[in-house]
Scaffold this active site. Structure first.
Site, PDB file in Angstrom:
ATOM      1  N   HIS A  16      10.981   0.623   9.743  1.00 58.05           N
ATOM      2  CA  HIS A  16      10.630   0.082   8.410  1.00 58.05           C
ATOM      3  C   HIS A  16       9.420   0.844   7.877  1.00 58.05           C
ATOM      4  O   HIS A  16       8.302   0.623   8.317  1.00 58.05           O
ATOM      5  CB  HIS A  16      10.292  -1.409   8.516  1.00 58.05           C
ATOM      6  CG  HIS A  16       9.955  -2.052   7.198  1.00 58.05           C
ATOM      7  ND1 HIS A  16      10.461  -3.279   6.825  1.00 58.05           N
ATOM      8  CD2 HIS A  16       9.161  -1.672   6.175  1.00 58.05           C
ATOM      9  CE1 HIS A  16      10.005  -3.607   5.637  1.00 58.05           C
ATOM     10  NE2 HIS A  16       9.201  -2.646   5.218  1.00 58.05           N
ATOM     11  N   HIS A  18       7.635   2.720   4.098  1.00 61.03           N
ATOM     12  CA  HIS A  18       7.658   3.067   2.674  1.00 61.03           C
ATOM     13  C   HIS A  18       7.120   4.481   2.542  1.00 61.03           C
ATOM     14  O   HIS A  18       5.932   4.714   2.785  1.00 61.03           O
ATOM     15  CB  HIS A  18       6.796   2.096   1.866  1.00 61.03           C
ATOM     16  CG  HIS A  18       7.262   0.685   1.985  1.00 61.03           C
ATOM     17  ND1 HIS A  18       8.143   0.122   1.092  1.00 61.03           N
ATOM     18  CD2 HIS A  18       7.003  -0.274   2.908  1.00 61.03           C
ATOM     19  CE1 HIS A  18       8.400  -1.127   1.460  1.00 61.03           C
ATOM     20  NE2 HIS A  18       7.723  -1.386   2.565  1.00 61.03           N
ATOM     21  N   LEU A  19       7.987   5.420   2.170  1.00 58.59           N
ATOM     22  CA  LEU A  19       7.541   6.810   2.036  1.00 58.59           C
ATOM     23  C   LEU A  19       7.221   7.172   0.587  1.00 58.59           C
ATOM     24  O   LEU A  19       6.711   8.255   0.331  1.00 58.59           O
ATOM     25  CB  LEU A  19       8.600   7.766   2.595  1.00 58.59           C
ATOM     26  CG  LEU A  19       8.836   7.671   4.105  1.00 58.59           C
ATOM     27  CD1 LEU A  19       9.904   8.698   4.545  1.00 58.59           C
ATOM     28  CD2 LEU A  19       7.550   7.889   4.894  1.00 58.59           C
ATOM     29  N   ARG A  20       7.568   6.276  -0.346  1.00 57.45           N
ATOM     30  CA  ARG A  20       7.264   6.498  -1.774  1.00 57.45           C
ATOM     31  C   ARG A  20       7.981   7.737  -2.303  1.00 57.45           C
ATOM     32  O   ARG A  20       8.958   8.185  -1.732  1.00 57.45           O
ATOM     33  CB  ARG A  20       5.745   6.605  -2.017  1.00 57.45           C
ATOM     34  CG  ARG A  20       4.909   5.480  -1.406  1.00 57.45           C
ATOM     35  CD  ARG A  20       5.332   4.115  -1.851  1.00 57.45           C
ATOM     36  NE  ARG A  20       4.342   3.095  -1.494  1.00 57.45           N
ATOM     37  CZ  ARG A  20       4.606   1.819  -1.354  1.00 57.45           C
ATOM     38  NH1 ARG A  20       5.848   1.364  -1.503  1.00 57.45           N
ATOM     39  NH2 ARG A  20       3.651   0.959  -1.055  1.00 57.45           N
ATOM     40  N   ASN A  44      12.487   0.591  -2.137  1.00 59.68           N
ATOM     41  CA  ASN A  44      11.855  -0.057  -3.302  1.00 59.68           C
ATOM     42  C   ASN A  44      11.074   0.933  -4.155  1.00 59.68           C
ATOM     43  O   ASN A  44       9.889   0.778  -4.414  1.00 59.68           O
ATOM     44  CB  ASN A  44      10.976  -1.244  -2.877  1.00 59.68           C
ATOM     45  CG  ASN A  44       9.815  -0.860  -1.968  1.00 59.68           C
ATOM     46  OD1 ASN A  44       9.882   0.119  -1.239  1.00 59.68           O
ATOM     47  ND2 ASN A  44       8.732  -1.625  -2.018  1.00 59.68           N
ATOM     48  N   LYS A 102      18.868  -3.577   2.230  1.00 59.04           N
ATOM     49  CA  LYS A 102      17.617  -4.322   2.219  1.00 59.04           C
ATOM     50  C   LYS A 102      17.686  -5.457   1.205  1.00 59.04           C
ATOM     51  O   LYS A 102      17.990  -5.234   0.033  1.00 59.04           O
ATOM     52  CB  LYS A 102      16.468  -3.381   1.855  1.00 59.04           C
ATOM     53  CG  LYS A 102      15.110  -4.057   1.743  1.00 59.04           C
ATOM     54  CD  LYS A 102      14.591  -4.532   3.097  1.00 59.04           C
ATOM     55  CE  LYS A 102      13.371  -5.418   2.948  1.00 59.04           C
ATOM     56  NZ  LYS A 102      12.147  -4.807   3.392  1.00 59.04           N
ATOM     57  N   HIS A 139      13.517  -9.108   3.755  1.00 55.91           N
ATOM     58  CA  HIS A 139      12.133  -9.489   3.458  1.00 55.91           C
ATOM     59  C   HIS A 139      12.151 -11.005   3.386  1.00 55.91           C
ATOM     60  O   HIS A 139      12.589 -11.584   2.386  1.00 55.91           O
ATOM     61  CB  HIS A 139      11.644  -8.875   2.144  1.00 55.91           C
ATOM     62  CG  HIS A 139      10.198  -9.189   1.879  1.00 55.91           C
ATOM     63  ND1 HIS A 139       9.201  -8.252   1.972  1.00 55.91           N
ATOM     64  CD2 HIS A 139       9.590 -10.356   1.576  1.00 55.91           C
ATOM     65  CE1 HIS A 139       8.025  -8.844   1.733  1.00 55.91           C
ATOM     66  NE2 HIS A 139       8.244 -10.122   1.487  1.00 55.91           N
ATOM     67  N   HIS A 177       9.145  -7.349   9.496  1.00 59.07           N
ATOM     68  CA  HIS A 177       7.697  -7.608   9.556  1.00 59.07           C
ATOM     69  C   HIS A 177       7.359  -9.089   9.734  1.00 59.07           C
ATOM     70  O   HIS A 177       6.714  -9.702   8.879  1.00 59.07           O
ATOM     71  CB  HIS A 177       6.970  -7.036   8.337  1.00 59.07           C
ATOM     72  CG  HIS A 177       7.668  -7.165   7.005  1.00 59.07           C
ATOM     73  ND1 HIS A 177       8.139  -8.355   6.520  1.00 59.07           N
ATOM     74  CD2 HIS A 177       7.961  -6.238   6.054  1.00 59.07           C
ATOM     75  CE1 HIS A 177       8.699  -8.156   5.341  1.00 59.07           C
ATOM     76  NE2 HIS A 177       8.598  -6.881   5.047  1.00 59.07           N
ATOM     77  N   LEU A 222       2.096  -7.824   2.280  1.00 58.58           N
ATOM     78  CA  LEU A 222       3.083  -8.904   2.291  1.00 58.58           C
ATOM     79  C   LEU A 222       4.122  -8.631   3.361  1.00 58.58           C
ATOM     80  O   LEU A 222       4.549  -7.486   3.486  1.00 58.58           O
ATOM     81  CB  LEU A 222       3.743  -9.021   0.913  1.00 58.58           C
ATOM     82  CG  LEU A 222       2.826  -9.618  -0.168  1.00 58.58           C
ATOM     83  CD1 LEU A 222       3.471  -9.477  -1.544  1.00 58.58           C
ATOM     84  CD2 LEU A 222       2.521 -11.090   0.118  1.00 58.58           C
ATOM     85  N   ASP A 250       6.049  -0.885   8.531  1.00 59.08           N
ATOM     86  CA  ASP A 250       5.803  -1.323   7.160  1.00 59.08           C
ATOM     87  C   ASP A 250       4.603  -0.593   6.559  1.00 59.08           C
ATOM     88  O   ASP A 250       3.854  -1.163   5.758  1.00 59.08           O
ATOM     89  CB  ASP A 250       5.622  -2.849   7.059  1.00 59.08           C
ATOM     90  CG  ASP A 250       5.754  -3.336   5.614  1.00 59.08           C
ATOM     91  OD1 ASP A 250       6.293  -2.598   4.776  1.00 59.08           O
ATOM     92  OD2 ASP A 250       5.293  -4.463   5.329  1.00 59.08           O
ATOM     93  N   HIS A 254      -0.755   2.727  -0.952  1.00 59.71           N
ATOM     94  CA  HIS A 254      -1.096   2.633  -2.374  1.00 59.71           C
ATOM     95  C   HIS A 254      -2.422   3.360  -2.541  1.00 59.71           C
ATOM     96  O   HIS A 254      -3.284   3.280  -1.654  1.00 59.71           O
ATOM     97  CB  HIS A 254      -1.297   1.176  -2.808  1.00 59.71           C
ATOM     98  CG  HIS A 254      -0.056   0.330  -2.755  1.00 59.71           C
ATOM     99  ND1 HIS A 254       0.867   0.297  -3.776  1.00 59.71           N
ATOM    100  CD2 HIS A 254       0.406  -0.513  -1.811  1.00 59.71           C
ATOM    101  CE1 HIS A 254       1.848  -0.544  -3.455  1.00 59.71           C
ATOM    102  NE2 HIS A 254       1.593  -1.045  -2.260  1.00 59.71           N
ATOM    103  N   ALA A 266      -0.144  -5.080  -2.780  1.00 63.09           N
ATOM    104  CA  ALA A 266       0.050  -5.426  -1.366  1.00 63.09           C
ATOM    105  C   ALA A 266       0.529  -4.193  -0.614  1.00 63.09           C
ATOM    106  O   ALA A 266       1.410  -3.485  -1.085  1.00 63.09           O
ATOM    107  CB  ALA A 266       1.084  -6.530  -1.248  1.00 63.09           C
TER     108      ALA A 266
HETATM  109  C1  NCD Z   1       5.331  -3.124   0.466  1.00 62.38           C
HETATM  110  C2  NCD Z   1       5.161  -2.040  -0.586  1.00 62.38           C
HETATM  111  O1  NCD Z   1       4.029  -1.773  -1.000  1.00 62.38           O
HETATM  112  O2  NCD Z   1       6.160  -1.422  -0.987  1.00 62.38           O
HETATM  113  N1  NCD Z   1       4.120  -3.876   0.553  1.00 62.38           N
HETATM  114  C3  NCD Z   1       3.693  -4.604   1.600  1.00 62.38           C
HETATM  115  O3  NCD Z   1       2.679  -5.285   1.479  1.00 62.38           O
HETATM  116  N2  NCD Z   1       4.345  -4.581   2.760  1.00 62.38           N
HETATM  117  C4  NCD Z   1       6.513  -3.959   0.154  1.00 62.38           C
HETATM  118  C5  NCD Z   1       6.948  -4.834   1.296  1.00 62.38           C
HETATM  119  O4  NCD Z   1       7.422  -4.357   2.322  1.00 62.38           O
HETATM  120  O5  NCD Z   1       6.807  -6.059   1.167  1.00 62.38           O
HETATM  121 ZN    ZN Z   2       7.901  -3.080   3.678  1.00 63.62          ZN
END
Ligand code: NCD
Ligand code: ZN
Length: 349
Positions: A16, A18-20, A44, A102, A139, A177, A222, A250, A254, A266
């Site tokens: 899990h 997030h690579l953006r 996302n 997802k 989630h 998570h 989150l 996770d 940011h 988050a």
């Molecule tokens: C994640 C995100 O920033 O994309 N943020 C987080 O707090 N984990 C989204 C997510 O996995 O809930």
């Molecule tokens: Zn996540």
């Protein structure tokens, strides 16, 4: 295992992350690729990755963001919406475009505005996924504003997840998570088709970290960290040797300016030292001998994917965690961890 100074484990995966996209993707992807053989990449983006073409294009951008010769496989996911198309999802799984779907409840977290408003909209997709053995990644938080934010995971189990598991008894479900004793109990009492990912930060911090001498936006993610008793429950589960719990960072970068704000985003960026952070937690629990299964075996078994070949080595040598990478604050930045991944990557100095 008595006080080892070297820990060699099968190459791990991150189930899990997030690579953006764009400049942020280029900045963060090498950290994940340095630590992990494969990663389940969250969909996302804006707009979200909801079809095969978008997933294939995103996979291409991820690979292009990595250093030459990097041995890393992104596993792409499909973002479920109220319009989820069972035929596209099945085709995507069968052709290898998608590894999983997802489920974000609408408005549960960052970029979830297109998420699902009513789970019954997913019936055809879930039927197809159950038939194919395609995992559903959840989630697990309700978005009902009446529900206290610290209770949203536990209430999700009662309102949504328990029914989903009953209605689709063979569906592979990853409760992502997890942060609560209730989630641990749910996963432990369910069948072998249901597992959970555990983040490094939820092993380390409880909710006090968010309010430690002032508001700490870099400890905010989150699902939000919970009470200490929940952290203990999640730690116990992750390090218990149960095959149901596995590694999913996770990591959610940011820019610091987006978190240090009147309405801060988050997400915790832990990718640079994720393995080191997990190893420290396993050692603290006297469970280093269970780390390999958590990091490298339990995830692929649930997904039905082969285990990785090759090894990574951690050595007992303190590693200093930098405060920032670019304009992103690093989890545990400014501190030090007792295990170090060897060899240091070519792109770090
Ligand atoms: C994640 C995100 O920033 O994309 N943020 C987080 O707090 N984990 C989204 C997510 O996995 O809930
Ligand atoms: Zn996540």
């Amino acid at each position: 295992m008595s006080d080892p100074t070297r820990l060699a484990i099968r190459r791990p995966d991150d189930w899990h992350v997030h690579l953006r996209d764009g400049a942020m993707l280029e900045a963060v992807a090498p950290f994940t690729a340095r630590q992990f053989a494969r990663a389940i990449v969250m969909p996302n983006l804006v707009p979200p990755v909801t079809n095969i073409a978008a997933a294939e294009a995103y996979r291409g951008r991820i690979l292009a963001a990595l250093p030459d010769g990097c041995d890393f496989t992104p596993l792409m996911t499909c973002y479920l919406t109220d319009q989820a198309d069972a035929v596209e999802i099945a085709r995507g799984y069968e052709t290898g475009a998608f590894a999983a779907c997802k489920l974000y409840p609408a408005h549960a977290t960052t970029n979830s505005a297109y998420g699902v408003t009513d789970i019954s909209n997913l019936w055809p997709a879930l039927e197809a996924m159950q038939r194919l053995g395609m995992p559903l990644l959840v989630h697990g938080e309700v978005t009902d504003p009446e529900v206290d934010i610290f209770d949203r995971e536990a209430v999700f189990i009662d309102r949504i997840l328990a029914g989903l598991a009953r209605d689709f008894p063979a569906l592979k479900i990853v409760f992502e998570h997890i942060t609560t004793a209730e989630a641990v109990a749910f996963v432990e009492s369910s069948g072998p088709n249901i597992g959970a990912t555990v983040t490094p930060h939820h092993l380390v911090i409880n909710r006090n970290a968010i309010f430690d001498g002032g508001l700490r936006p870099h400890a905010y993610c989150l699902p939000v960290a919970k009470r200490e008793r929940h952290r203990r429950a999640v730690r116990r589960a992750a390090t218990s040797g149960s095959t149901k719990f596995f590694l999913g960072t996770d990591s959610a970068p940011h820019a610091a300016s987006a978190k240090e704000s009147a309405c801060g985003c988050a997400g915790i960026f832990n990718a640079p030292f994720a393995l080191e952070t997990y190893a420290a937690a396993f050692e603290e629990e006297g469970a280093l001998d269970r780390f390999e299964a958590f990091a490298s075996e339990n995830g692929p078994r649930l997904y039905g994917l082969p285990l990785n070949e090759g090894q990574v080595v951690l050595e007992r040598a303190p590693v200093e965690v930098p405060e920032t990478e670019g304009d992103v604050r690093v989890f545990l930045g400014g501190g030090s961890l007792p295990w170090r991944l060897v060899p240091p990557s070519s792109f770090r100095t």
